[in-house]
Enzyme design. Structure first.
Site, PDB file in Angstrom:
ATOM      1  N   HIS A  74     -31.412 132.425  57.040  1.00  0.00           N
ATOM      2  CA  HIS A  74     -30.339 131.483  57.379  1.00  0.00           C
ATOM      3  C   HIS A  74     -30.128 131.495  58.884  1.00  0.00           C
ATOM      4  CE1 HIS A  74     -26.257 129.629  56.062  1.00  0.00           C
ATOM      5  NE2 HIS A  74     -26.532 129.276  57.306  1.00  0.00           N
ATOM      6  N   ASP A 319     -27.275 134.243  60.041  1.00  0.00           N
ATOM      7  CA  ASP A 319     -26.435 133.054  60.204  1.00  0.00           C
ATOM      8  C   ASP A 319     -26.335 132.713  61.692  1.00  0.00           C
ATOM      9  OD1 ASP A 319     -24.858 130.884  59.596  1.00  0.00           O
ATOM     10  OD2 ASP A 319     -23.046 132.029  59.148  1.00  0.00           O
ATOM     11  N   GLY A 338     -19.336 130.159  64.448  1.00  0.00           N
ATOM     12  CA  GLY A 338     -20.669 130.726  64.500  1.00  0.00           C
ATOM     13  C   GLY A 338     -20.889 131.751  65.585  1.00  0.00           C
TER      14      GLY A 338
END
Length: 429
Positions: A74, A319, A338
């Protein structure tokens, strides 16, 4: 070609020492150790027992750990304001620094994998610019807008195995159910996070003492959990396989555990930051710690780690989400979610999880290499999945994470200014 011999390398999974002769690319079946295919290795023997041919290049690996390179399931590679090719180049360099040989790239506005030309353009950029292998996650819906199903047969013909709208959860559940039925016939996997947008709209972090003190609306954990249950029920009825992305709550782990016990076709992941940090780290509106889903309680971190250890959570992911400095310097509500962690991925895993004894090397390799590889590119009758190259890791090395040394091109990382243990050599062959 000159033969390369590695002497006295410690196999991370067992602690035993070995000598290895690296392959010259002449084919042959690579050896297997503890169930791991030693890609690029011609032969292996206990340390001290391998003869060194005349003229061979010898790498002394005393004190170094030998393990498979990682696969990140991811990551986003787009950097706002940068070209596609520069974004790919920087992400590849960052992945190499962090011990990652390959990654599953999520669609973004610049990399919208919902048609053949976009996929071909991305593959060209990767082939020309990236030092790490990148696999595209095809969009579930056209434009990631949640309404019209993307052309799955076309995407599958371009090598797509995983379908995802990244952080977007399709709101049209009838469309999603029908799409799952179609995708199941093609052997595609849906990668979706749990969410109920009607509940989480205009929320910014985990509800608790920190959100109350900062005056920010909290994102209820139940929204993620209801979302996971909904997706799993739809997939079960459609006969589709689902990969649950970025699980962040203890109850989310329990839902997945029950689904697996019931025989559902489900795998799941947790982001590294959800194992390490909590909502309290947001402190005084620190946008570095604004993530999606938000950081939760310490009890959630512990439940997620337990899920990794018992296999309920299949993968740990980065991520990775690079954000330019201006974006993260905005107020907490406006700033994007993020963190950028690819550059520091394996050193952070080692420093915070392996070295303190929270995870073994075998558990880390399963969650960060073998399991994600098997999900993204499973073996079938016609095509053997690629296996991870080997790398050497120096656990004694210590370095401070500095903005000027980050290859990813952004500095929105929680490790900035901190000391991490370990350095990576990737790959060996």
């Amino acid at each position: 070609m000159t033969k390369t011999i590695i002497k006295n390398a410690t196999w991370a999974l067992s602690g035993a020492k070995y000598d290895l002769s690296l392959s010259n690319g002449e084919g042959g079946t690579p050896p297997v150790l503890d169930g791991i295919t030693l890609t690029g290795v011609e032969s292996i023997s206990p340390a001290g027992e391998m003869a060194v041919p005349e003229g061979a290049q010898v790498i002394q690996a005393e004190g170094k750990l030998l393990l498979p390179a990682l696969f990140d399931m991811h990551a986003k590679v787009e950097i706002s304001g940068k070209s596609k090719r520069e974004s790919v180049n920087r992400a590849g360099q960052a992945a190499t620094n962090g011990g990652v040989w390959g990654m599953l790239v999520m669609p973004t506005p610049a990399f919208r994998f919902d048609n053949s030309p976009n996929l071909d353009s991305f593959h060209d950029a990767v082939n020309q610019r990236s030092s790490a292998e990148m696999f595209a996650a095809g969009c579930i819906t056209v434009g990631m807008e949640g309404e019209q199903q993307a052309p799955y047969n076309t995407l599958a013909a371009r090598g797509v195995r995983i379908l995802s709208d990244a952080e977007h959860v399709p709101g049209n559940l009838l469309m999603l159910h029908r799409a799952m039925k179609y995708a199941a016939e093609l052997g595609l996997v849906f990668a979706i996070r749990g969410d109920v947008p009607a509940i989480t709209r205009n929320t910014y972090m985990h509800p608790g003492t920190t959100s109350y003190a900062l005056g920010l609306h909290g994102t209820p954990a139940c929204a993620e959990e209801i979302g996971i249950e909904t997706v799993l029920r739809l997939a079960a009825d459609a006969g589709a396989a689902v990969h649950v992305q970025t699980v962040s709550t203890a109850e989310g782990v329990e839902i997945i555990r029950r689904a697996k016990a019931a025989g559902r076709k489900v795998t799941a992941e947790v982001a590294l930051h959800h194992l390490l940090f909590t909502h309290e780290d947001v402190g005084n509106y620190d946008t570095t710690y604004k993530t999606l889903p938000p950081l939760r309680d310490r009890s959630d971190c512990e439940a997620l780690l337990a899920g990794v250890k018992d296999g309920t959570i299949d993968c740990i992911v980065s991520d990775h989400t690079p954000c330019i400095p201006f974006a993260k310097k905005q107020d907490f509500i406006t700033a994007p979610q993020g963190m950028a962690v690819l550059d520091s991925y394996l050193p952070a895993l080692y420093t915070h999880l392996v070295k303190p004894g929270k995870l073994s090397w075998a558990e880390l390799v399963r969650a960060c290499s073998t399991a994600p590889c098997a999900i993204v590119q499973p073996a079938d009758e016609d095509d053997e999945p690629k296996t991870a190259p080997l790398m050497l890791f120096d656990p004694a090395a210590v370095h401070t994470v500095l903005a000027e040394t980050l290859a990813c091109g952004t500095a929105n990382t929680p490790f900035l200014g901190t000391e991490l243990c370990g350095s990576v050599t990737l790959p060996l062959q």
